[in-house]
Design an enzyme around this catalytic site. Structure first.
Site, short mmCIF file in Angstrom:
data_model
loop_
_atom_site.label_atom_id
_atom_site.label_comp_id
_atom_site.label_asym_id
_atom_site.label_seq_id
_atom_site.Cartn_x
_atom_site.Cartn_y
_atom_site.Cartn_z
N ASP A 99 0.83 -1.21 0.00
CA ASP A 99 0.00 0.00 0.00
C ASP A 99 0.86 1.25 0.00
OD1 ASP A 99 0.90 -0.52 2.58
OD2 ASP A 99 -1.02 -0.16 3.56
N ASP A 102 7.22 3.86 3.26
CA ASP A 102 7.49 5.06 4.05
C ASP A 102 8.99 5.09 4.37
OD1 ASP A 102 7.10 7.27 5.74
OD2 ASP A 102 6.28 6.10 7.37
N VAL A 152 -1.97 9.56 5.39
CA VAL A 152 -2.99 9.36 4.35
C VAL A 152 -3.88 8.16 4.71
CG1 VAL A 152 -3.22 8.69 1.92
CG2 VAL A 152 -1.52 10.38 2.59
P1 5GP Z 1 7.76 1.73 6.62
O1 5GP Z 1 8.23 0.45 7.19
O2 5GP Z 1 8.09 1.92 5.16
O3 5GP Z 1 8.17 2.91 7.45
O4 5GP Z 1 6.21 1.76 6.83
C1 5GP Z 1 5.30 1.19 6.00
C2 5GP Z 1 4.00 1.07 6.76
O5 5GP Z 1 3.73 2.27 7.54
C3 5GP Z 1 2.84 0.96 5.83
O6 5GP Z 1 2.63 -0.37 5.44
C4 5GP Z 1 1.72 1.54 6.66
O7 5GP Z 1 1.19 0.54 7.50
C5 5GP Z 1 2.36 2.57 7.53
N1 5GP Z 1 2.19 3.94 7.00
C6 5GP Z 1 3.17 4.80 6.66
N2 5GP Z 1 2.67 5.97 6.24
C7 5GP Z 1 1.32 5.85 6.30
C8 5GP Z 1 0.24 6.74 5.97
O8 5GP Z 1 0.39 7.88 5.52
N3 5GP Z 1 -1.01 6.23 6.16
C9 5GP Z 1 -1.25 4.99 6.64
N4 5GP Z 1 -2.52 4.61 6.79
N5 5GP Z 1 -0.25 4.14 6.97
C10 5GP Z 1 1.02 4.56 6.79
#
Ligand code: 5GP
Length: 179
Positions: A99, A102, A152
């Protein structure tokens, strides 16, 4: 517009139009690679997965995995698989459907875990990409939208398990989001 949104980033029409473009790229790239497996990360990518796979006419199989993650702090992000894939992906062409990417911690963990199973190829397709927040370099082969550093929701993405059913993608009001 839903009252908890500060603004709509992408309408349902914009989402579908962009998915059609990305699906056309995937079709082109995988035409000569039989045995595509779309591996989607629950729950956020489910809406994206169902629209993406309906825009693809290639023969493909679907599978799901679920993870839990803990925010990256001083010790780095920690991710654990809560539900694994059912399919054996060894020797398969796997496209991991996310999805949102980040910091990159989740994706890095998933790529390491899945590549240890020796797929023929392993690539990444994400609906959203917050490139400005990246802490780990990770390969993203297909992305629908690059977005700013705001929280978001909608079209599968949640806040405290709510808002997944909004048909658009929007920025949650800061009074509601306590990040
Ligand atoms: P990462 O490991 O890349 O930091 O995080 C990925 C996860 O963070 C995504 O799968 C999601 O669960 C969460 N996440 C990061 N940014 C957002 C956002 O703007 N909205 C939502 N709903 N989840 C986010």
């Amino acid at each position: 517009m839903h009252p908890d949104l500060e603004r709509v980033l992408f309408t349902p029409q914009q989402i579908q139009a962009r998915i059609a473009e990305v699906a056309a790229e995937i079709e082109r790239d995988y035409a000569s690679r039989p045995g595509l497996v779309l591996a989607a990360v629950l729950k956020g990518s489910v809406f994206f997965l169902t629209d993406l796979c309906r825009a693809l006419s290639l023969p493909l199989r679907l599978d799901f995995l679920a993870i839990s993650s803990f925010s990256p702090g001083a010790g780095g992000g920690r991710v654990r698989i809560e539900k694994d894939l059912d399919l054996d992906i060894s020797g398969q062409h796997v496209l991991l459907v996310e999805d949102i990417v980040d910091t990159g911690f989740t994706l890095r963990y998933l790529l390491e875990t899945l590549s240890a199973r020796r797929p023929e190829s392993l690539q990444v397709c994400t609906l959203l990409d917050k490139t400005s927040r990246r802490l780990l370099p990770v390969p993203v082969h297909y992305r629908c939208f690059e977005i700013p550093d705001r929280f978001v929701v909608g079209y599968g993405l949640d806040y405290q398990q709510l808002y997944r059913n909004l048909p658009c993608l929007g920025i949650l009001r800061s009074g509601i989001f306590r990040g």
